[in-house]
Design an enzyme around this catalytic site. Structure first.
Site, PDB file in Angstrom:
ATOM      1  N   HIS A 280     -30.896 -41.892   9.105  1.00  0.00           N
ATOM      2  CA  HIS A 280     -30.730 -40.510   9.563  1.00  0.00           C
ATOM      3  C   HIS A 280     -32.079 -39.897   9.932  1.00  0.00           C
ATOM      4  O   HIS A 280     -32.257 -39.381  11.045  1.00  0.00           O
ATOM      5  CB  HIS A 280     -30.049 -39.692   8.458  1.00  0.00           C
ATOM      6  N   GLU A 281     -33.030 -39.963   9.012  1.00  0.00           N
ATOM      7  CA  GLU A 281     -34.336 -39.354   9.271  1.00  0.00           C
ATOM      8  C   GLU A 281     -35.095 -40.106  10.363  1.00  0.00           C
ATOM      9  O   GLU A 281     -35.854 -39.497  11.125  1.00  0.00           O
ATOM     10  CB  GLU A 281     -35.155 -39.288   7.985  1.00  0.00           C
ATOM     11  N   HIS A 284     -34.212 -38.657  13.647  1.00  0.00           N
ATOM     12  CA  HIS A 284     -35.065 -37.502  13.950  1.00  0.00           C
ATOM     13  C   HIS A 284     -36.443 -37.966  14.412  1.00  0.00           C
ATOM     14  O   HIS A 284     -37.001 -37.449  15.394  1.00  0.00           O
ATOM     15  CB  HIS A 284     -35.238 -36.638  12.695  1.00  0.00           C
ATOM     16  N   GLU A 310     -30.032 -32.982  15.478  1.00  0.00           N
ATOM     17  CA  GLU A 310     -29.081 -33.613  14.556  1.00  0.00           C
ATOM     18  C   GLU A 310     -28.197 -34.633  15.257  1.00  0.00           C
ATOM     19  O   GLU A 310     -27.738 -35.600  14.642  1.00  0.00           O
ATOM     20  CB  GLU A 310     -28.230 -32.554  13.857  1.00  0.00           C
TER      21      GLU A 310
END
Length: 517
Positions: A280-281, A284, A310
């Site tokens: 997830h990170e 980003h 997101e």
């Protein structure tokens, strides 16, 4: 490598170059503060918290002065006086720089400094209160943050005609999802809820229970760290300009054009928590690392709203990381990283385990299907928090009641309920809706890239993530804030934002997994 923008890079002389120099100077000051904020979440000694709050407040005030002062005002006016084609990168940069300047000038320095100081202390208190599951200890900090955010909302609305008659919450939402209105978001969320509730019920009644036990074994943290780093690197996160550390709540922050930091947290009995946190990170981070360096410090060197941001974390985490082709590639690596725990676990077994659907307490550990319900809960609480209809001191009880009504069981502790996220302690009220909007955008982008690339599944199964990353760079990353979020998504996906592709994706994927189709 990212495709170059059609426009030439920023000019090296003249009023526009002077404006960029002022913006970059302010960005250097802001990112210095960001280094201290990152350190606060990762390595700060416990007794250093009060002085760190003072440091960050002082830097916030200085940065605010630079970004609202006469030097930037005059430079912006001079650059606006030049003749730029309406569709040029320079014109887009000026439009967004003006928007930022006008918003910031509604906020007094006193408020900016106090928000920085109060949220710094609140985050430190939150970390300890979460460990002890002690909402009473966190309550005064939450009350202080909410009061300041109400003041911020009122100040911003006073300078914006489009917010004059809108709910106060809209002034905060606008900072994360530009031009979005809470009633529009509520309509999208109502459509999501209408599609998700029956799907969750159907999955629950299907009588199919994936074997998640292989995730609940002993996974040494050192081995998890190595596996997480490898996973992020394979997707395309560059560790020559980034790093991975441990924090109470996973996050990504950019401290410069070649300095992007990821964090995650580890559970020795479930590697998937840290792993999907990192995917997830890393989503980003890949976005941040592929923004155009030449425009750093200006709006064109920044991401296009938090919903789009997101969409990237959720796309890499879920549409890639929870896909069957991905685990065809990653299963051998997982077995090699955790030979005692995974043994001969097949790719199919791992794929089914990481796609287990069941209501859970913690948002960041939720499956694709129920995740958006966690976001809806927070959205429904944030609005009355800002309007004053929900006193901050009542949040814990109301959270538990709403959660039970939505998920069918009650959080056993505050740590599993209203203390699980750092966002309110950090003053990020209005951020949560962008998670669900990100899922909506991600599904649209996924449909679009699959329509253009008929070999995507084969590429993912072979561990070749370059074609997907290049497509996203071309469609999303390289543009910075050149387009508004909804326009950027429409340009990339071919239609205005709609929840329909997300609901179709979830019904197709989980209908097959749970025998509903």
């Amino acid at each position: 490598m990212p495709a170059p923008l059609t426009d030439p890079g920023p000019p090296e002389s003249g009023p526009f170059a002077d404006l960029l120099a002022v913006l970059r100077d302010a960005a250097a000051l802001k990112t210095a503060a960001d280094v201290l904020a990152w350190d606060e979440q990762t390595y700060l000694p416990p007794r250093a918290g009060d002085f760190r709050a003072d440091q960050l407040a002082a830097l916030a005030g200085l940065t605010h002065d630079r970004l609202t002062g006469p030097e930037l005002r005059d430079a912006l006016q001079a650059a606006e006086g030049e003749d730029w084609p309406e569709d040029s990168a320079a014109a887009a940069c000026l439009r967004e720089a003006r928007r930022d300047f006008d918003r910031r000038t509604t906020l007094p320095r006193r408020l900016v400094e106090e928000l920085s100081r109060v949220t710094t202390l609140a985050q430190q208190n939150w970390a300890e209160a979460r460990k002890r599951s002690d909402f009473a200890a966190f309550r005064p900090h939450l009350e202080a943050v909410v009061n300041l955010k109400r003041e911020e909302a009122a100040a911003v609305a006073s300078g914006r005609a489009d917010l004059a008659d809108a709910p106060a919450y809209d002034a905060l939402l606008d900072d994360y999802e530009p031009a979005a209105k809470s009633d529009q978001v509520a309509a999208v969320f109502a459509e999501l809820r209408a599609g998700l509730v029956p799907l969750v019920a159907a999955i629950s009644d299907a009588g199919v229970t994936p074997d998640r036990s292989l995730l609940a074994r002993n996974y040494a943290v050192a081995d998890q760290k190595a596996f997480c780093r490898s996973g992020a690197e394979e997707l395309g996160f560059r560790f020559d300009s980034g790093r991975l550390d441990t924090a109470a709540h996973p996050f990504c922050t950019t401290l410069g054009p070649a300095d992007c930091r990821l964090t995650t947290r580890y559970n020795q009995n479930d590697f998937s928590q840290s792993y999907f946190g990192v995917l997830h990170e890393a989503g980003h981070g890949i976005y941040e690392q592929n923004l155009p360096d030449a425009w750093f410090g200006s709006p064109l060197g920044e991401a296009c709203g938090l919903g789009v941001h997101e969409s990237q974390s959720r796309l890499w985490e879920n549409f890639v990381g929870r896909s069957r082709p991905y685990w065809e590639h990653a299963a051998p690596q997982a077995r090699a990283a955790f030979p005692d725990a995974l043994g001969e676990a097949s790719a199919e077994a791992l794929y089914r385990a990481v796609n287990d659907v069941r209501p859970t307490l913690i948002r960041v550990e939720a499956d694709e299907v129920t995740y958006n319900l966690h976001v809806l809960l927070r959205f429904e609480l944030e609005q009355p928090l800002i309007s004053g209809d929900l006193p901050a001191g009542d949040v814990c009880d109301v959270w538990d009641e709403r959660f039970e009504a939505m998920f069918g069981f009650r959080p056993p502790s505050a740590a599993d309920g209203c203390l699980q996220d750092i966002h309110w302690a950090a003053g990020l009220i209005g951020y949560f809706p962008t998670y669900a909007l990100g899922n909506v955008y991600a599904a649209m982008l996924w449909d679009a890239v699959r329509a253009e690339n008929g070999e995507l599944d084969e590429q993912l199964a072979a561990g070749n993530f370059t074609p997907l990353r290049d497509w996203l760079t071309e469609k999303i990353y390289r543009h910075g804030r050149r387009y508004a979020p909804t326009e950027l998504i429409e340009r990339a996906a071919g239609s205005p934002p709609t929840p329909a592709p997300l609901l179709a994706h979830l019904n197709a994927k989980y209908g097959a997994l749970y025998g509903l189709n």
